[in-house]
Design a protein around this motif. Structure first.
Motif, PDB file in Angstrom:
ATOM      1  N   ALA A  50       5.427 -68.249  17.763  1.00 29.52           N
ATOM      2  CA  ALA A  50       4.307 -68.098  18.697  1.00 29.52           C
ATOM      3  C   ALA A  50       4.000 -66.618  18.919  1.00 29.52           C
ATOM      4  O   ALA A  50       2.824 -66.218  18.946  1.00 29.52           O
ATOM      5  N   TRP A  51       5.031 -65.796  19.050  1.00 28.33           N
ATOM      6  CA  TRP A  51       4.824 -64.351  19.195  1.00 28.33           C
ATOM      7  C   TRP A  51       4.108 -63.796  17.968  1.00 28.33           C
ATOM      8  O   TRP A  51       3.204 -62.981  18.077  1.00 28.33           O
ATOM      9  N   GLN A  52       4.534 -64.234  16.773  1.00 26.68           N
ATOM     10  CA  GLN A  52       3.921 -63.736  15.538  1.00 26.68           C
ATOM     11  C   GLN A  52       2.443 -64.103  15.468  1.00 26.68           C
ATOM     12  O   GLN A  52       1.612 -63.286  15.066  1.00 26.68           O
ATOM     13  N   VAL A  53       2.092 -65.329  15.850  1.00 28.81           N
ATOM     14  CA  VAL A  53       0.689 -65.753  15.867  1.00 28.81           C
ATOM     15  C   VAL A  53      -0.097 -64.914  16.868  1.00 28.81           C
ATOM     16  O   VAL A  53      -1.200 -64.441  16.574  1.00 28.81           O
ATOM     17  N   LEU A  54       0.483 -64.704  18.038  1.00 35.57           N
ATOM     18  CA  LEU A  54      -0.195 -63.950  19.081  1.00 35.57           C
ATOM     19  C   LEU A  54      -0.492 -62.522  18.656  1.00 35.57           C
ATOM     20  O   LEU A  54      -1.616 -62.043  18.821  1.00 35.57           O
ATOM     21  N   VAL A  55       0.481 -61.831  18.063  1.00 36.11           N
ATOM     22  CA  VAL A  55       0.238 -60.443  17.664  1.00 36.11           C
ATOM     23  C   VAL A  55      -0.664 -60.361  16.428  1.00 36.11           C
ATOM     24  O   VAL A  55      -1.367 -59.377  16.245  1.00 36.11           O
ATOM     25  N   ALA A  56      -0.686 -61.409  15.601  1.00 35.57           N
ATOM     26  CA  ALA A  56      -1.625 -61.419  14.475  1.00 35.57           C
ATOM     27  C   ALA A  56      -3.061 -61.505  14.993  1.00 35.57           C
ATOM     28  O   ALA A  56      -3.961 -60.868  14.446  1.00 35.57           O
ATOM     29  N   ARG A  57      -3.268 -62.284  16.034  1.00 36.20           N
ATOM     30  CA  ARG A  57      -4.603 -62.422  16.625  1.00 36.20           C
ATOM     31  C   ARG A  57      -4.997 -61.217  17.470  1.00 36.20           C
ATOM     32  O   ARG A  57      -6.176 -60.903  17.591  1.00 36.20           O
ATOM     33  N   HIS A  58      -4.010 -60.586  18.089  1.00 37.38           N
ATOM     34  CA  HIS A  58      -4.255 -59.475  19.019  1.00 37.38           C
ATOM     35  C   HIS A  58      -3.245 -58.358  18.726  1.00 37.38           C
ATOM     36  O   HIS A  58      -2.242 -58.227  19.425  1.00 37.38           O
ATOM     37  N   PRO A  59      -3.493 -57.547  17.691  1.00 36.58           N
ATOM     38  CA  PRO A  59      -2.501 -56.552  17.253  1.00 36.58           C
ATOM     39  C   PRO A  59      -2.076 -55.543  18.327  1.00 36.58           C
ATOM     40  O   PRO A  59      -0.962 -55.041  18.287  1.00 36.58           O
ATOM     41  N   GLY A  60      -2.923 -55.271  19.295  1.00 35.47           N
ATOM     42  CA  GLY A  60      -2.571 -54.287  20.316  1.00 35.47           C
ATOM     43  C   GLY A  60      -1.953 -54.873  21.571  1.00 35.47           C
ATOM     44  O   GLY A  60      -1.731 -54.153  22.551  1.00 35.47           O
ATOM     45  N   ILE A  61      -1.630 -56.159  21.545  1.00 39.66           N
ATOM     46  CA  ILE A  61      -1.117 -56.815  22.749  1.00 39.66           C
ATOM     47  C   ILE A  61       0.239 -56.253  23.161  1.00 39.66           C
ATOM     48  O   ILE A  61       1.091 -55.938  22.330  1.00 39.66           O
ATOM     49  N   ARG A  62       0.388 -56.113  24.488  1.00 38.70           N
ATOM     50  CA  ARG A  62       1.649 -55.679  25.104  1.00 38.70           C
ATOM     51  C   ARG A  62       1.805 -56.419  26.420  1.00 38.70           C
ATOM     52  O   ARG A  62       0.809 -56.744  27.060  1.00 38.70           O
ATOM     53  N   VAL A  63       3.021 -56.675  26.817  1.00 39.27           N
ATOM     54  CA  VAL A  63       3.291 -57.252  28.130  1.00 39.27           C
ATOM     55  C   VAL A  63       4.095 -56.242  28.942  1.00 39.27           C
ATOM     56  O   VAL A  63       4.968 -55.552  28.408  1.00 39.27           O
ATOM     57  N   VAL A  64       3.758 -56.159  30.229  1.00 38.63           N
ATOM     58  CA  VAL A  64       4.424 -55.206  31.111  1.00 38.63           C
ATOM     59  C   VAL A  64       4.773 -55.921  32.414  1.00 38.63           C
ATOM     60  O   VAL A  64       3.880 -56.376  33.136  1.00 38.63           O
ATOM     61  N   ALA A  65       6.061 -56.025  32.699  1.00 35.85           N
ATOM     62  CA  ALA A  65       6.509 -56.682  33.931  1.00 35.85           C
ATOM     63  C   ALA A  65       6.053 -55.879  35.140  1.00 35.85           C
ATOM     64  O   ALA A  65       6.259 -54.667  35.203  1.00 35.85           O
ATOM     65  N   GLN A  66       5.435 -56.570  36.071  1.00 39.02           N
ATOM     66  CA  GLN A  66       5.034 -55.962  37.336  1.00 39.02           C
ATOM     67  C   GLN A  66       6.011 -56.334  38.438  1.00 39.02           C
ATOM     68  O   GLN A  66       6.298 -55.519  39.313  1.00 39.02           O
ATOM     69  N   ASP A  67       6.488 -57.561  38.399  1.00 41.01           N
ATOM     70  CA  ASP A  67       7.445 -58.048  39.397  1.00 41.01           C
ATOM     71  C   ASP A  67       8.501 -58.885  38.694  1.00 41.01           C
ATOM     72  O   ASP A  67       8.172 -59.709  37.837  1.00 41.01           O
ATOM     73  N   ILE A  68       9.758 -58.673  39.065  1.00 44.18           N
ATOM     74  CA  ILE A  68      10.864 -59.501  38.592  1.00 44.18           C
ATOM     75  C   ILE A  68      11.656 -59.896  39.832  1.00 44.18           C
ATOM     76  O   ILE A  68      12.236 -59.044  40.504  1.00 44.18           O
ATOM     77  N   LEU A  69      11.620 -61.184  40.140  1.00 39.73           N
ATOM     78  CA  LEU A  69      12.331 -61.697  41.306  1.00 39.73           C
ATOM     79  C   LEU A  69      13.477 -62.576  40.824  1.00 39.73           C
ATOM     80  O   LEU A  69      13.277 -63.432  39.959  1.00 39.73           O
ATOM     81  N   VAL A  70      14.649 -62.362  41.374  1.00 33.66           N
ATOM     82  CA  VAL A  70      15.835 -63.075  40.924  1.00 33.66           C
ATOM     83  C   VAL A  70      16.423 -63.861  42.097  1.00 33.66           C
ATOM     84  O   VAL A  70      16.560 -63.331  43.198  1.00 33.66           O
ATOM     85  N   ASP A  71      16.738 -65.124  41.840  1.00 35.05           N
ATOM     86  CA  ASP A  71      17.377 -65.980  42.837  1.00 35.05           C
ATOM     87  C   ASP A  71      18.388 -66.846  42.095  1.00 35.05           C
ATOM     88  O   ASP A  71      18.002 -67.746  41.336  1.00 35.05           O
ATOM     89  N   GLY A  72      19.650 -66.561  42.289  1.00 33.34           N
ATOM     90  CA  GLY A  72      20.696 -67.314  41.602  1.00 33.34           C
ATOM     91  C   GLY A  72      20.565 -67.151  40.099  1.00 33.34           C
ATOM     92  O   GLY A  72      20.541 -66.033  39.587  1.00 33.34           O
ATOM     93  N   ASP A  73      20.453 -68.289  39.385  1.00 38.07           N
ATOM     94  CA  ASP A  73      20.360 -68.225  37.928  1.00 38.07           C
ATOM     95  C   ASP A  73      18.918 -68.268  37.432  1.00 38.07           C
ATOM     96  O   ASP A  73      18.666 -68.483  36.258  1.00 38.07           O
ATOM     97  N   LYS A  74      17.938 -68.026  38.335  1.00 32.21           N
ATOM     98  CA  LYS A  74      16.527 -68.055  37.965  1.00 32.21           C
ATOM     99  C   LYS A  74      15.891 -66.683  38.168  1.00 32.21           C
ATOM    100  O   LYS A  74      16.246 -65.944  39.088  1.00 32.21           O
TER     101      LYS A  74
END
Length: 128
Positions: A50-74
């Motif tokens: 799925a990642w390979q398909v996504l970057v083939a369609r959108h070569p400049g795509i990047r993801v940047v975490a804005q918030d990471i919330l942790v609770d137990g094992d989630k």
């Protein structure tokens, strides 16, 4: 027990693997029994494809975490998605993901996106 810092680092390592296109390295961040609920499949290989398909369609795509919330094992992660053209004035696409962590690795993932143009949405990726 996995700490908040460990989980944040794990998420950031996964996003760096995606952003640098080092998909094989991301496999080690997932348990052998990893399950992607959006893809409906076990194992990391479907996610890698799925990642390979996504970057083939959108070569400049990047993801940047804005918030990471942790609770137990989630961990809940809100990320902006860069490199996908959206109409002027629209906000950039965003991903919302929840991960279950097991032994310091991703064991399960649920996710949804918003703000994607119709041709760039996760639904299109899953249909392709």
């Amino acid at each position: 027990m996995t700490t908040r810092e460990d989980v944040s680092a794990l998420v950031q390592r996964m996003q760096e693997c995606f952003n640098s296109r080092q998909f094989d390295q991301a496999a080690d961040l997932h348990t052998p029994g990893f399950y992607s609920h959006p893809l409906g499949t076990p194992g990391f290989e479907a996610g890698k494809r799925a990642w390979q398909v996504l970057v083939a369609r959108h070569p400049g795509i990047r993801v940047v975490a804005q918030d990471i919330l942790v609770d137990g094992d989630k961990a809940a992660v809100r990320s902006t998605v860069e490199g996908i053209t959206v109409p002027d004035g629209d906000t950039p696409p965003m991903l919302f993901e929840i991960f279950r962590i097991e032994d310091g690795r991703f064991a399960e993932m649920w996710g949804a996106g918003t703000g994607f143009p119709p041709e760039a949405g996760p639904e299109e990726l899953l249909a392709g």
